[in-house]
Design a protein around this motif. Structure first.
Motif, mmCIF file in Angstrom:
data_model
loop_
_atom_site.group_PDB
_atom_site.id
_atom_site.type_symbol
_atom_site.label_atom_id
_atom_site.label_comp_id
_atom_site.label_asym_id
_atom_site.label_seq_id
_atom_site.Cartn_x
_atom_site.Cartn_y
_atom_site.Cartn_z
ATOM 1 N N ILE A 1 9.590 0.128 -4.728
ATOM 2 C CA ILE A 1 9.843 -1.298 -4.528
ATOM 3 C C ILE A 1 10.244 -1.549 -3.081
ATOM 4 O O ILE A 1 9.724 -2.447 -2.425
ATOM 5 N N ILE A 2 11.163 -0.746 -2.590
ATOM 6 C CA ILE A 2 11.626 -0.912 -1.217
ATOM 7 C C ILE A 2 10.507 -0.595 -0.230
ATOM 8 O O ILE A 2 10.339 -1.296 0.762
ATOM 9 N N VAL A 3 9.722 0.421 -0.489
ATOM 10 C CA VAL A 3 8.631 0.798 0.406
ATOM 11 C C VAL A 3 7.641 -0.345 0.566
ATOM 12 O O VAL A 3 7.213 -0.666 1.685
ATOM 13 N N LYS A 4 7.271 -0.998 -0.516
ATOM 14 C CA LYS A 4 6.340 -2.127 -0.442
ATOM 15 C C LYS A 4 6.901 -3.247 0.421
ATOM 16 O O LYS A 4 6.189 -3.834 1.237
ATOM 17 N N ILE A 5 8.173 -3.541 0.258
ATOM 18 C CA ILE A 5 8.799 -4.598 1.051
ATOM 19 C C ILE A 5 8.886 -4.190 2.516
ATOM 20 O O ILE A 5 8.631 -4.997 3.415
ATOM 21 N N LEU A 6 9.204 -2.937 2.787
ATOM 22 C CA LEU A 6 9.345 -2.472 4.160
ATOM 23 C C LEU A 6 8.030 -2.505 4.913
ATOM 24 O O LEU A 6 8.002 -2.830 6.102
ATOM 25 N N ALA B 1 7.647 -6.030 5.811
ATOM 26 C CA ALA B 1 8.639 -6.477 6.785
ATOM 27 C C ALA B 1 8.409 -5.900 8.175
ATOM 28 O O ALA B 1 8.704 -6.542 9.172
ATOM 29 N N GLY B 2 7.915 -4.688 8.250
ATOM 30 C CA GLY B 2 7.671 -4.053 9.543
ATOM 31 C C GLY B 2 8.715 -3.015 9.904
ATOM 32 O O GLY B 2 9.742 -2.861 9.245
ATOM 33 N N ARG B 3 8.424 -2.300 10.965
ATOM 34 C CA ARG B 3 9.242 -1.158 11.398
ATOM 35 C C ARG B 3 10.666 -1.567 11.788
ATOM 36 O O ARG B 3 11.614 -0.819 11.546
ATOM 37 N N THR B 4 10.831 -2.744 12.377
ATOM 38 C CA THR B 4 12.154 -3.175 12.822
ATOM 39 C C THR B 4 13.122 -3.301 11.661
ATOM 40 O O THR B 4 14.296 -2.920 11.774
ATOM 41 N N ILE B 5 12.660 -3.822 10.552
ATOM 42 C CA ILE B 5 13.496 -3.948 9.358
ATOM 43 C C ILE B 5 13.568 -2.618 8.619
ATOM 44 O O ILE B 5 14.590 -2.271 8.026
ATOM 45 N N ALA C 1 16.901 -0.258 6.996
ATOM 46 C CA ALA C 1 16.817 -0.206 5.529
ATOM 47 C C ALA C 1 16.726 1.234 5.038
ATOM 48 O O ALA C 1 17.373 1.603 4.057
ATOM 49 N N LEU C 2 15.940 2.044 5.718
ATOM 50 C CA LEU C 2 15.820 3.448 5.318
ATOM 51 C C LEU C 2 17.109 4.220 5.594
ATOM 52 O O LEU C 2 17.473 5.124 4.837
ATOM 53 N N LEU D 1 17.815 -7.227 0.329
ATOM 54 C CA LEU D 1 16.492 -7.055 0.942
ATOM 55 C C LEU D 1 15.389 -7.279 -0.083
ATOM 56 O O LEU D 1 14.371 -7.904 0.215
ATOM 57 N N ILE D 2 15.591 -6.799 -1.287
ATOM 58 C CA ILE D 2 14.568 -6.896 -2.330
ATOM 59 C C ILE D 2 14.403 -8.324 -2.836
ATOM 60 O O ILE D 2 13.311 -8.738 -3.197
ATOM 61 N N MET D 3 15.485 -9.099 -2.841
ATOM 62 C CA MET D 3 15.405 -10.468 -3.356
ATOM 63 C C MET D 3 14.480 -11.314 -2.475
ATOM 64 O O MET D 3 14.715 -11.437 -1.274
#
Length: 123
Positions: A27-32, A35-39, A43-44, A70-72
């Motif tokens: 879930i987080i990977v898809k959002i990241l 969102a791009g590398r900056t976010i 997050a990681l 972040l996920i919301m």
């Protein structure tokens, strides 16, 4: 000495923490990726610190709250808004990292950097 401090704090503060085996990182990977590398970098780092066994339980709870923010999709600035959509997420992630920076270790940073390079191999 630091490991003793972790053990002492975990005895004082009890909280249910999500185990890494039950946490779905997809879930987080898809959002990241969206969102791009900056976010993705903070997050990681937050994710790796939350999954680290030496991170105290009360720290993990606040780290997971930042990841939940972040996920919301609908938060202060909804994620679908161009330019500002992920800015509030970035602030939340960097704030929680600065608050708990004393628990950041070189191995946590290295694991986060490895995941970041896998997500964004051309940077």
């Amino acid at each position: 000495m630091m490991k003793e401090n972790y053990k002492t704090q975990e005895k004082i503060y009890e909280a249910e923490v999500i185990e890494s085996a039950t946490f779905d990182e997809n879930i987080i990977v898809k959002i990241l990726i969206k969102a791009g590398r900056t976010i993705a970098k903070p997050a990681l780092e937050v994710l790796e610190m939350a999954l680290d066994p030496y991170t105290p339980a009360q720290v993990r709870v606040s780290l997971m709250a930042a990841l939940a923010y972040l996920i919301m999709p609908f938060d202060l600035f909804p994620d679908f808004m161009p330019l500002v959509g992920f800015s509030d997420d970035f602030v939340a992630l960097t704030a929680v990292l600065s608050i708990w920076s004393k628990y950041m270790t070189p191995s946590i940073r290295a694991r986060a950097e490895n995941k970041l390079n896998k997500l964004f191999p051309f940077y």
